[in-house]
Motif scaffolding. Structure first.
Motif, PDB file in Angstrom:
ATOM      1  N   THR A  57       0.828  -1.211   0.000  1.00 25.00           N
ATOM      2  CA  THR A  57       0.000   0.000   0.000  1.00 25.00           C
ATOM      3  C   THR A  57       0.861   1.259   0.000  1.00 25.00           C
ATOM      4  O   THR A  57       0.585   2.225  -0.729  1.00 25.00           O
ATOM      5  N   GLU A  58       1.907   1.273   0.803  1.00 29.78           N
ATOM      6  CA  GLU A  58       2.796   2.439   0.864  1.00 29.78           C
ATOM      7  C   GLU A  58       3.505   2.660  -0.468  1.00 29.78           C
ATOM      8  O   GLU A  58       3.663   3.814  -0.910  1.00 29.78           O
ATOM      9  N   LYS A  59       3.936   1.587  -1.107  1.00 30.86           N
ATOM     10  CA  LYS A  59       4.587   1.730  -2.412  1.00 30.86           C
ATOM     11  C   LYS A  59       3.610   2.281  -3.451  1.00 30.86           C
ATOM     12  O   LYS A  59       3.945   3.197  -4.208  1.00 30.86           O
ATOM     13  N   LEU A  60       2.406   1.746  -3.484  1.00 31.36           N
ATOM     14  CA  LEU A  60       1.409   2.219  -4.455  1.00 31.36           C
ATOM     15  C   LEU A  60       1.122   3.704  -4.257  1.00 31.36           C
ATOM     16  O   LEU A  60       1.043   4.466  -5.229  1.00 31.36           O
ATOM     17  N   ALA A  61       0.978   4.111  -3.013  1.00 28.89           N
ATOM     18  CA  ALA A  61       0.717   5.525  -2.731  1.00 28.89           C
ATOM     19  C   ALA A  61       1.893   6.398  -3.158  1.00 28.89           C
ATOM     20  O   ALA A  61       1.702   7.513  -3.666  1.00 28.89           O
ATOM     21  N   SER A  62       3.114   5.875  -2.983  1.00 34.52           N
ATOM     22  CA  SER A  62       4.302   6.655  -3.359  1.00 34.52           C
ATOM     23  C   SER A  62       4.411   6.850  -4.861  1.00 34.52           C
ATOM     24  O   SER A  62       5.101   7.761  -5.328  1.00 34.52           O
ATOM     25  N   ILE A 118      -0.610   6.839  -6.950  1.00 35.46           N
ATOM     26  CA  ILE A 118      -1.897   6.179  -7.182  1.00 35.46           C
ATOM     27  C   ILE A 118      -2.830   6.571  -6.047  1.00 35.46           C
ATOM     28  O   ILE A 118      -2.542   6.318  -4.871  1.00 35.46           O
ATOM     29  N   ASN A 119      -3.955   7.177  -6.384  1.00 36.31           N
ATOM     30  CA  ASN A 119      -4.860   7.720  -5.368  1.00 36.31           C
ATOM     31  C   ASN A 119      -5.987   6.772  -4.969  1.00 36.31           C
ATOM     32  O   ASN A 119      -6.489   6.845  -3.854  1.00 36.31           O
ATOM     33  N   HIS A 120      -6.387   5.902  -5.888  1.00 35.56           N
ATOM     34  CA  HIS A 120      -7.508   4.997  -5.611  1.00 35.56           C
ATOM     35  C   HIS A 120      -6.949   3.641  -5.161  1.00 35.56           C
ATOM     36  O   HIS A 120      -6.623   2.781  -5.985  1.00 35.56           O
ATOM     37  N   ILE A 121      -6.811   3.453  -3.872  1.00 34.44           N
ATOM     38  CA  ILE A 121      -6.282   2.218  -3.290  1.00 34.44           C
ATOM     39  C   ILE A 121      -7.265   1.737  -2.229  1.00 34.44           C
ATOM     40  O   ILE A 121      -7.557   2.466  -1.279  1.00 34.44           O
ATOM     41  N   GLU A 122      -7.783   0.536  -2.397  1.00 35.34           N
ATOM     42  CA  GLU A 122      -8.709  -0.017  -1.418  1.00 35.34           C
ATOM     43  C   GLU A 122      -8.088  -1.240  -0.757  1.00 35.34           C
ATOM     44  O   GLU A 122      -7.598  -2.147  -1.449  1.00 35.34           O
ATOM     45  N   THR A 123      -8.096  -1.264   0.557  1.00 36.67           N
ATOM     46  CA  THR A 123      -7.461  -2.324   1.325  1.00 36.67           C
ATOM     47  C   THR A 123      -8.525  -3.121   2.089  1.00 36.67           C
ATOM     48  O   THR A 123      -9.711  -2.802   2.060  1.00 36.67           O
ATOM     49  N   GLY A 124      -8.067  -4.172   2.767  1.00 32.68           N
ATOM     50  CA  GLY A 124      -8.972  -4.950   3.604  1.00 32.68           C
ATOM     51  C   GLY A 124      -9.923  -5.846   2.843  1.00 32.68           C
ATOM     52  O   GLY A 124     -10.916  -6.319   3.400  1.00 32.68           O
ATOM     53  N   ILE A 125      -9.652  -6.107   1.576  1.00 32.14           N
ATOM     54  CA  ILE A 125     -10.491  -7.000   0.786  1.00 32.14           C
ATOM     55  C   ILE A 125     -10.021  -8.432   1.037  1.00 32.14           C
ATOM     56  O   ILE A 125      -8.833  -8.722   0.898  1.00 32.14           O
ATOM     57  N   ALA A 126     -10.918  -9.321   1.411  1.00 33.67           N
ATOM     58  CA  ALA A 126     -10.524 -10.665   1.848  1.00 33.67           C
ATOM     59  C   ALA A 126      -9.451 -10.540   2.937  1.00 33.67           C
ATOM     60  O   ALA A 126      -8.396 -11.155   2.871  1.00 33.67           O
ATOM     61  N   THR A 134      -6.733  -9.026   3.909  1.00 32.15           N
ATOM     62  CA  THR A 134      -5.509  -8.253   3.655  1.00 32.15           C
ATOM     63  C   THR A 134      -5.253  -8.023   2.166  1.00 32.15           C
ATOM     64  O   THR A 134      -4.159  -7.621   1.780  1.00 32.15           O
ATOM     65  N   GLY A 135      -6.258  -8.271   1.326  1.00 32.74           N
ATOM     66  CA  GLY A 135      -6.096  -8.017  -0.096  1.00 32.74           C
ATOM     67  C   GLY A 135      -6.218  -6.547  -0.442  1.00 32.74           C
ATOM     68  O   GLY A 135      -6.786  -5.753   0.312  1.00 32.74           O
ATOM     69  N   ILE A 136      -5.683  -6.188  -1.599  1.00 29.22           N
ATOM     70  CA  ILE A 136      -5.632  -4.788  -2.047  1.00 29.22           C
ATOM     71  C   ILE A 136      -6.036  -4.725  -3.513  1.00 29.22           C
ATOM     72  O   ILE A 136      -5.644  -5.575  -4.311  1.00 29.22           O
ATOM     73  N   VAL A 137      -6.816  -3.711  -3.869  1.00 30.78           N
ATOM     74  CA  VAL A 137      -7.071  -3.389  -5.277  1.00 30.78           C
ATOM     75  C   VAL A 137      -6.805  -1.901  -5.455  1.00 30.78           C
ATOM     76  O   VAL A 137      -7.337  -1.073  -4.714  1.00 30.78           O
TER      77      VAL A 137
END
Length: 389
Positions: A39-44, A47-55, A57-60
């Motif tokens: 998540t930290e890498k994606l934000a760096s 990328i603004n649209h990051i959703e966490t907690g799917i299943a 610890t999954g991320i989209v």
């Protein structure tokens, strides 16, 4: 177009990410550190649209292209490790005793992160890309792929096609393997409890010996493949666990048999479930015993869709040339829970060469960092092919 060199700069950075993940492996859904790192890498990357907690610890994460309106395609990487004691002796070996990345998921994650960085910078495509970072590929049902689909990621993010990639020891670095149709087998598991009558091993005549009956069942199951199915169809029934008495002089009341079923054809899963039970029950009752039976449907066959396979082949060929892409790769009966995503949406699953390394799930396995630039390049080429402006 042979331009994998343009991804070498990302390979150096992705190597650092990959080795960090390799040193810090986490299991199944318990990927708190891994998910935070991703998540930290994606934000760096902006990328603004990051959703966490799917299943859990999954991320989209979504990246919007600059080429105008278009569909959204999904790119999936698995993140979890295995409960194996590492024996690779690499400087970046696991720091967590009993856990290791023995199936290349550290590399899969690093390659998708590398592609995310490049795609977020160039955005040379229409529509959007959904980056799917999946937990729990290794555990049995329910796996992370199943749960992410059940939690609605395809509809929630408007994904119209989905693609996966896996490292493959034995294929040369810089080469790819894929085929249309089935590329991986299903996985079902079964448990049989043979219920007899125990007693003293010196007086077997006063027992209904479930050990002997279990032996007959194990042999009988082999004929379901050799004599009951078409030899041109793939079916494997393997007995892998046997549990009986714990002493030399005891004939137990029951014996537990467990195993796995692999096939490429959904109909053979029905056949296996029905006929394993029928064979076990028939043999047991012939000896005056009976059975309890459980059959767990786990992962379905991994089946590539034809048009998406063509897209994958075109992207790989654009990166490394047609001679380095085997579009009729030998099918494996190994299971892969990306199959659930391919049931939900059309897509394709491709193999990436890891060179002459130890096999996956081996304590000596390690992802070959030379493969990173090819995996990153493939993802970028795939997006720019499937979502061409």
């Amino acid at each position: 177009m042979h331009n994998v060199e343009s991804f070498r700069d990302l390979q150096r950075e992705a190597t650092e990410w990959r080795r960090y993940l390799h040193e810090n492996p986490e299991l199944d859904y318990r990927l708190q550190n891994t998910a935070r790192f991703v998540t930290e890498k994606l934000a760096s990357f902006g990328i603004n649209h990051i959703e966490t907690g799917i299943a859990e610890t999954g991320i989209v994460a979504l990246i919007q292209g600059q080429g105008g309106d278009g569909p959204t395609i999904g790119l999936r990487a698995d993140m979890d490790a295995l409960p194996i004691v590492e024996a690779s002796n690499k400087p970046w070996s696991s720091k967590i005793p009993g856990n290791m990345h023995a199936c290349g998921h550290d590399g899969h994650t690093a390659m998708l992160l590398g592609a995310a960085k490049r795609l977020s910078a160039t955005r040379n495509f229409k529509g959007s890309v959904a980056l799917i970072f999946q937990p729990a590929e290794e555990p049995e049902f329910p796996s992370g792929g199943f749960r992410m689909v059940q939690e609605g990621i395809m509809d929630r993010f408007g994904i119209s096609q989905v693609f996966g990639m896996h490292i493959c020891p034995g294929i040369d670095i810089g080469k790819f393997g894929i085929c249309p149709g089935p590329i991986g087998g299903s996985q079902d598991d079964f448990d049989i409890v043979v219920k007899g009558k125990g007693g003293h091993a010196a007086e077997p005549n006063r027992t209904i010996d479930p050990v002997v009956i279990a032996a007959q069942i194990i042999l009988g199951l082999q004929t379901l493949v050799s004599r009951r199915t078409d030899p041109l169809e793939s079916l494997v029934i393997s007995v892998t666990k046997l549990n009986a008495a714990q002493a030399y002089n005891i004939i137990p009341d029951h014996v537990e048999i467990s195993g796995t079923v692999r096939t490429l054809l959904p109909g053979l899963r029905d056949f296996a479930e029905r006929e394993i039970f029928a064979a076990a029950q028939g043999i047991a009752r012939g000896f005056g015993a009976d059975v309890e039976f459980k059959y767990l449907r786990s992962v379905p066959p991994t089946i590539n869709h034809p048009e998406e396979t063509k897209l994958a082949v075109a992207a790989a060929q654009d990166l490394v040339g047609s001679a380095s892409v085997n579009d009729a790769v030998k099918v494996s009966l190994g299971a892969e829970d990306f199959a659930y995503m391919l049931e939900a949406r059309p897509g394709a699953y491709i193999l990436l060469g890891n060179g002459p390394t130890a096999e996956c799930h081996n304590p000596a396995f390690d992802f070959n960092d030379e493969a990173l630039s090819y995996g990153i390049g493939y993802w970028v080429k795939l997006v720019e092919t499937a979502l061409a402006v």
